[in-house]
Motif scaffolding. Structure first.
Motif, PDB file in Angstrom:
ATOM      1  N   GLN A  55       0.807  -1.221   0.000  1.00 54.70           N
ATOM      2  CA  GLN A  55       0.000   0.000   0.000  1.00 54.70           C
ATOM      3  C   GLN A  55       0.847   1.281   0.000  1.00 54.70           C
ATOM      4  O   GLN A  55       0.401   2.344   0.423  1.00 54.70           O
ATOM      5  N   ASN A  56       2.094   1.165  -0.433  1.00 54.27           N
ATOM      6  CA  ASN A  56       3.021   2.306  -0.492  1.00 54.27           C
ATOM      7  C   ASN A  56       3.315   2.900   0.883  1.00 54.27           C
ATOM      8  O   ASN A  56       3.668   4.084   0.996  1.00 54.27           O
ATOM      9  N   LYS A  57       3.218   2.074   1.916  1.00 56.02           N
ATOM     10  CA  LYS A  57       3.458   2.536   3.289  1.00 56.02           C
ATOM     11  C   LYS A  57       4.625   1.755   3.890  1.00 56.02           C
ATOM     12  O   LYS A  57       4.551   0.524   4.025  1.00 56.02           O
ATOM     13  N   PRO A  58       5.720   2.444   4.256  1.00 54.52           N
ATOM     14  CA  PRO A  58       6.902   1.754   4.787  1.00 54.52           C
ATOM     15  C   PRO A  58       6.618   0.890   6.010  1.00 54.52           C
ATOM     16  O   PRO A  58       7.198  -0.189   6.140  1.00 54.52           O
ATOM     17  N   ASP A  59       5.729   1.336   6.909  1.00 58.28           N
ATOM     18  CA  ASP A  59       5.446   0.540   8.101  1.00 58.28           C
ATOM     19  C   ASP A  59       4.731  -0.756   7.746  1.00 58.28           C
ATOM     20  O   ASP A  59       5.058  -1.824   8.283  1.00 58.28           O
ATOM     21  N   ILE A  60       3.798  -0.676   6.813  1.00 54.08           N
ATOM     22  CA  ILE A  60       3.101  -1.896   6.377  1.00 54.08           C
ATOM     23  C   ILE A  60       4.068  -2.827   5.659  1.00 54.08           C
ATOM     24  O   ILE A  60       4.091  -4.041   5.905  1.00 54.08           O
ATOM     25  N   GLY A  61       4.881  -2.265   4.778  1.00 54.61           N
ATOM     26  CA  GLY A  61       5.864  -3.077   4.060  1.00 54.61           C
ATOM     27  C   GLY A  61       6.830  -3.770   5.001  1.00 54.61           C
ATOM     28  O   GLY A  61       7.122  -4.961   4.851  1.00 54.61           O
ATOM     29  N   SER A  62       7.333  -3.045   5.993  1.00 55.21           N
ATOM     30  CA  SER A  62       8.269  -3.629   6.964  1.00 55.21           C
ATOM     31  C   SER A  62       7.618  -4.723   7.789  1.00 55.21           C
ATOM     32  O   SER A  62       8.239  -5.761   8.067  1.00 55.21           O
ATOM     33  N   ASN A  63       6.368  -4.512   8.193  1.00 55.31           N
ATOM     34  CA  ASN A  63       5.669  -5.522   8.996  1.00 55.31           C
ATOM     35  C   ASN A  63       5.439  -6.809   8.207  1.00 55.31           C
ATOM     36  O   ASN A  63       5.590  -7.914   8.732  1.00 55.31           O
ATOM     37  N   ILE A  64       5.070  -6.658   6.935  1.00 49.62           N
ATOM     38  CA  ILE A  64       4.888  -7.840   6.084  1.00 49.62           C
ATOM     39  C   ILE A  64       6.213  -8.573   5.915  1.00 49.62           C
ATOM     40  O   ILE A  64       6.283  -9.805   6.045  1.00 49.62           O
ATOM     41  N   ALA A  65       7.273  -7.815   5.625  1.00 50.94           N
ATOM     42  CA  ALA A  65       8.592  -8.426   5.421  1.00 50.94           C
ATOM     43  C   ALA A  65       9.063  -9.137   6.690  1.00 50.94           C
ATOM     44  O   ALA A  65       9.621 -10.244   6.628  1.00 50.94           O
ATOM     45  N   ARG A  66       8.837  -8.531   7.844  1.00 55.47           N
ATOM     46  CA  ARG A  66       9.245  -9.161   9.113  1.00 55.47           C
ATOM     47  C   ARG A  66       8.489 -10.476   9.330  1.00 55.47           C
ATOM     48  O   ARG A  66       9.063 -11.486   9.742  1.00 55.47           O
ATOM     49  N   GLN A  67       7.187 -10.459   9.072  1.00 53.31           N
ATOM     50  CA  GLN A  67       6.377 -11.678   9.194  1.00 53.31           C
ATOM     51  C   GLN A  67       6.898 -12.754   8.234  1.00 53.31           C
ATOM     52  O   GLN A  67       7.043 -13.925   8.609  1.00 53.31           O
ATOM     53  N   TRP A  68       7.190 -12.332   7.011  1.00 52.58           N
ATOM     54  CA  TRP A  68       7.696 -13.294   6.022  1.00 52.58           C
ATOM     55  C   TRP A  68       9.029 -13.901   6.473  1.00 52.58           C
ATOM     56  O   TRP A  68       9.215 -15.116   6.372  1.00 52.58           O
TER      57      TRP A  68
END
Length: 411
Positions: free
Chosen positions: A88-101
């Protein structure tokens, strides 16, 4: 010795609880380790619903699947899996997804990463977790510059290559005064900065700039400032729907009819298709791939079209190349070990439908030729998706920063 005064029944229950907790933790750890060992998992993380949805989006996921299929579907006897998500073009969302992955889902490598602010955030997380990321859709040259890290790679293009291509070419052709419409985040700033440097090196001047929000609908006030500047070139330091809307509204304001030239500093086939040739004709842009460049490009483009009903841009072809190169490196390393795979990525040449004779520098920058195109007039287009006229091929060593120029401390 101190006497144990606890109730025996309570003590027994506590002991049993501790045993169960330990067992559950051991099972979770074992499952996590088994998951990490069972197969190779690649994550495609990008914008799938917003301003860059056509720029990369679900089409990049399809390109990644094509790479897996072409590789054979497995590596080192293990199945290859593609997972995807919308940041969603949001760094916090991107980081959270990447951390979960990375921490839970056993993802070995993350790629695409459209949007520079998200890419920079995931890039830093990958360094912390010692995981590989291969950025394709984000532009900032900082990824292999001051923000470089041992496990991070940048594949399709960057702000420096776009500046050398479009900025350098237009300035040399007489467009020696510029005004920038710039997306108000990391990517836009870097693209404006890199292009400004090239314009000045060629003897040009920047008369001004204005920043607009991401996913903006109304560019009227910004375009009026560009028009009032009387700059010969209006540089669009934005991408996706922001570029499309900029070009459409510039036409409505009569900017190009008044003699000013529009420069799409990051524009791909998807945006040209969305605009149509009537609105986009004459635009000069730089890409790292074009489906109708030669027989090899056409073969890939036609296969991609059968699956998606659209021709690929450099983002889609670049994602294909990034995934294919990662799998080749895993095979060559004989392991998924991050250190070994990263070393192989930097050692192996890149020679596929996207990177012809490409090479990866120590800072993770994949160096390959870029292409300067002009969008055709409607009457010059002879078939569907026949949009570009090739103006020049820019050798990779000229398009991208050298390792010494990049500012990366990795040698």
């Amino acid at each position: 010795m101190r006497k144990d005064t606890r109730n025996p029944a309570v003590s027994a229950r506590l002991t049993a609880w501790l045993a169960r907790t330990t067992a559950v933790a051991a099972l979770a750890l074992g499952a996590s380790q088994a998951l990490a060992a069972d197969g190779v998992k690649i994550g495609v993380l990008n914008d799938q619903s917003g301003v860059y949805a056509d720029y990369g989006g679900k089409w990049s996921v399809e390109a990644a699947r094509m790479a897996v299929e072409d590789f054979g579907g497995s590596v080192l006897g293990q199945k290859i899996e593609i997972v995807s998500a919308d940041h969603q073009n949001k760094p916090d969302i991107g980081s959270n997804i990447a951390r979960q992955w990375y921490d839970v889902d056993g993802v070995d490598m993350i790629t695409e990463l459209t949007t520079s602010s998200v890419a920079l955030a995931v890039h830093e997380l990958s360094k912390e977790k010692k995981k590989i990321d291969i950025v394709v859709g984000a532009a900032t040259s900082r990824l292999t510059g001051d923000a470089c890290q041992p496990y991070g790679f940048h594949w399709a293009f960057d702000t420096r290559a776009l500046a050398v291509g479009t900025g350098g070419a237009l300035t040399k052709a007489g467009g020696n005064t510029w005004f920038f419409l710039t997306a108000d985040y990391a990517f836009g700033y870097q693209l404006e900065e890199d292009t400004t440097k090239l314009v000045k090196e060629e003897g040009g001047k920047v008369l001004g700039s204005v920043r607009h929000p991401l996913n903006n609908n109304d560019f009227s006030s910004f375009l009026l400032q560009a028009q009032a500047s009387q700059a010969k070139v209006v540089g669009l330091a934005n991408a996706g729907l922001d570029t499309t809307n900029s070009v459409k509204q510039a036409s409505e304001f009569g900017i190009t009819a008044g003699g000013q030239k529009l420069a799409g500093l990051l524009m791909t086939l998807a945006e040209v298709h969305g605009l149509g040739l009537k609105a986009s004709q004459g635009l000069v842009l730089t890409e790292g791939y074009y489906w109708d460049l030669d027989d090899k490009s056409r073969e890939f483009g036609e296969r991609f079209f059968k699956r998606t009903q659209r021709m690929p841009s450099m983002i889609h072809a670049g994602t294909y190349s990034a995934v294919l190169s990662y799998l080749k490196a895993v095979k060559a390393a004989g392991s998924k070990d991050t250190e070994k795979v990263a070393a192989k990525l930097k050692e192996l040449p890149v020679d596929d439908v996207f990177g012809r004779g490409g090479k990866v520098l120590a800072n993770g920058r994949m160096v390959h030729d870029m292409y300067l195109f002009e969008v055709k007039k409607p009457e010059d287009s002879k078939k569907p998706w026949d949009y570009y006229k090739l103006l020049a091929t820019i050798p990779g060593d000229k398009a991208f920063f050298s390792l010494a120029e990049s500012g990366c401390p990795i040698k």
